[in-house]
Scaffold this motif. Structure first.
Motif, mmCIF file in Angstrom:
data_model
loop_
_atom_site.group_PDB
_atom_site.id
_atom_site.type_symbol
_atom_site.label_atom_id
_atom_site.label_comp_id
_atom_site.label_asym_id
_atom_site.label_seq_id
_atom_site.Cartn_x
_atom_site.Cartn_y
_atom_site.Cartn_z
ATOM 1 N N ILE A 157 -15.320 5.401 -6.836
ATOM 2 C CA ILE A 157 -15.694 4.129 -6.205
ATOM 3 C C ILE A 157 -16.096 4.358 -4.756
ATOM 4 C CG2 ILE A 157 -14.916 1.814 -5.589
ATOM 5 C CD1 ILE A 157 -15.366 2.393 -8.617
ATOM 6 N N LYS A 158 -15.399 5.256 -4.051
ATOM 7 C CA LYS A 158 -15.773 5.590 -2.672
ATOM 8 C C LYS A 158 -17.200 6.128 -2.623
ATOM 9 C CE LYS A 158 -13.058 7.864 0.025
ATOM 10 N NZ LYS A 158 -12.097 8.882 0.516
ATOM 11 N N LYS A 203 -9.103 7.257 -15.740
ATOM 12 C CA LYS A 203 -8.313 7.046 -14.535
ATOM 13 C C LYS A 203 -8.463 8.176 -13.524
ATOM 14 C CE LYS A 203 -4.756 4.386 -16.986
ATOM 15 N NZ LYS A 203 -3.306 4.324 -17.354
ATOM 16 N N ALA A 248 -10.668 6.259 -8.052
ATOM 17 C CA ALA A 248 -10.786 5.723 -6.694
ATOM 18 C C ALA A 248 -11.836 6.477 -5.894
ATOM 19 C CB ALA A 248 -9.434 5.782 -5.983
ATOM 20 N N SER A 249 -11.901 7.785 -6.070
ATOM 21 C CA SER A 249 -12.895 8.584 -5.350
ATOM 22 C C SER A 249 -14.306 8.296 -5.844
ATOM 23 C CB SER A 249 -12.589 10.077 -5.506
ATOM 24 O OG SER A 249 -11.369 10.403 -4.881
ATOM 25 N N SER A 259 -12.697 -0.901 -1.717
ATOM 26 C CA SER A 259 -12.455 0.459 -2.193
ATOM 27 C C SER A 259 -11.105 0.986 -1.708
ATOM 28 C CB SER A 259 -13.582 1.381 -1.703
ATOM 29 O OG SER A 259 -13.308 2.730 -1.990
ATOM 30 N N LYS A 260 -10.751 0.705 -0.463
ATOM 31 C CA LYS A 260 -9.463 1.148 0.084
ATOM 32 C C LYS A 260 -8.300 0.451 -0.624
ATOM 33 C CE LYS A 260 -11.439 1.984 4.659
ATOM 34 N NZ LYS A 260 -11.503 1.481 6.052
ATOM 35 N N ILE A 302 -8.319 -0.638 -3.682
ATOM 36 C CA ILE A 302 -8.218 -0.026 -5.005
ATOM 37 C C ILE A 302 -7.487 1.309 -4.923
ATOM 38 C CG2 ILE A 302 -9.561 1.067 -6.856
ATOM 39 C CD1 ILE A 302 -11.695 -1.095 -6.403
ATOM 40 N N GLU A 303 -7.819 2.108 -3.931
ATOM 41 C CA GLU A 303 -7.253 3.451 -3.830
ATOM 42 C C GLU A 303 -5.772 3.448 -3.472
ATOM 43 O OE1 GLU A 303 -8.244 7.783 -1.758
ATOM 44 O OE2 GLU A 303 -9.354 5.991 -1.151
ATOM 45 N N TYR A 304 -5.374 2.558 -2.554
ATOM 46 C CA TYR A 304 -4.011 2.613 -2.019
ATOM 47 C C TYR A 304 -3.122 1.445 -2.448
ATOM 48 C CZ TYR A 304 -6.039 6.159 1.039
ATOM 49 O OH TYR A 304 -6.684 7.276 1.522
ATOM 50 N N ALA A 349 -5.398 1.568 -8.637
ATOM 51 C CA ALA A 349 -6.600 2.246 -9.121
ATOM 52 C C ALA A 349 -6.524 2.490 -10.624
ATOM 53 C CB ALA A 349 -6.801 3.562 -8.383
ATOM 54 N N TYR A 386 0.827 -1.206 0.000
ATOM 55 C CA TYR A 386 0.000 0.000 0.000
ATOM 56 C C TYR A 386 0.862 1.256 0.000
ATOM 57 C CZ TYR A 386 -3.393 -3.550 0.979
ATOM 58 O OH TYR A 386 -4.154 -4.688 0.884
#
Length: 307
Positions: free
Chosen positions: A201-202, A194, A198-199, A171-172, A174-176, A183, A115
């Motif tokens: 998806i949140k 792109k 990630a946001s 989701s986390k 994917i983001e990190y 992501a 991460y």
């Protein structure tokens, strides 16, 4: 301290405040299935100034009118759960595929170094492990000993692990994940822009949780509003007219875009149809329900629904 009120007294209280109740027995029946406090979240938009302890209803406001909005909101939550669930399942598949291919199918997702270097990297890794540990599924239990107190999750393949993660944990990751590059890889895999993926998806996680837990969508400003791409927003506004960037409609527009571009299918194998055109067709753009979706307001802005 507010006193306890029976259902009959709840009806009398609303009537004393000026709400037109067409059928008291039917109103009581409704309150036995829908908590008065939940219903009041909708009713306060038809009261003069509840934020100033003036809970009187505008003259002519009827119970049936507010109930119709409540049921419309309930229907919308139910309808959104299907595409949200299908997107979630699609994301699980792509995340598992990409992690397995690019980072290795075993234990990589449980390493802190997987991460991005933030203060949250251990928390994200722990969230993954926590969701796996609490799973009762056979494909997870296989990696515990007979006593169930030890595990060897380093041997748990990612395609099995993703099925144990909550949507929030997914989701986390994917983001990190992938030192911040996961992501982009997932977005490219499903043919989505792109930028801000990630946001977005949140925001879907937020909306899914609100739908799943019966949260009000009408007059609700989305906290985790994702950066819906301008081209997606412009296209949606050609269909639905103007709407706020923190409105539920904005997230629905983003959801529709992901479903279409990602070619998301339902359980019967059919491509999902966008939700926004259905909403536009179902509700008039000047109706109370539609106005509360596209331009959410605080109950303090009470003049918006004056009868």
């Amino acid at each position: 301290m507010k006193p306890y009120l029976s259902w009959q007294k709840q009806v009398k209280l609303m009537s004393d405040r000026g709400l037109v109740i067409e059928d008291e027995a039917e109103c009581i029946r409704f309150l036995t299935t829908v908590n008065y406090y939940r219903f009041s979240g909708y009713a306060r938009y038809f009261q003069i100034a509840p934020h100033e302890d003036n809970n009187d209803f505008y003259p002519g406001t009827s119970f049936n009118k507010i109930r119709e909005i409540y049921y419309a909101d309930e229907e919308l939550r139910t309808n959104l759960l299907k595409p949200l669930s299908c997107v979630e399942l699609m994301l699980r598949s792509h995340v598992a595929h990409i992690i397995g291919k690019e980072y290795g199918p075993y234990h990589s997702y449980l390493e802190e170094d997987f991460y991005v270097d933030t203060n949250n990297r251990q928390m994200i890794r722990d969230s993954c492990l926590h969701d796996i540990e609490r799973s009762k599924e056979r494909h997870i239990r296989h990696y515990r000993n007979d006593a169930g107190d030890n595990h060897n999750f380093d041997e748990l393949p990612v395609w099995s692990a993703v099925e144990a993660w909550s949507f929030g944990t997914l989701s986390k990751v994917i983001e990190y994940g992938g030192q911040g590059s996961l992501a982009d890889s997932v977005a490219a895999s499903i043919c989505i822009a792109k930028g801000g993926f990630a946001s977005r998806i949140k925001a879907l996680v937020y909306l899914r949780n609100r739908c799943a837990h019966y949260g009000r969508l009408w007059h609700h400003s989305v906290i985790d509003a994702g950066p819906t791409p301008n081209n997606v927003r412009k296209k949606a506004k050609r269909i639905a007219g103007q709407f706020g960037n923190r409105s539920v409609v904005d997230v629905i527009a983003s959801l529709d875009d992901i479903c279409v571009r990602g070619k998301v299918m339902d359980t019967s194998g059919k491509l999902l149809n966008p939700e926004l055109p259905k909403l536009v067709k179902q509700y008039k753009n000047n109706s109370d329900f539609w106005c509360g979706l596209v331009n959410p307001k605080s109950p303090k802005d009470h003049k918006a629904h004056q009868s």
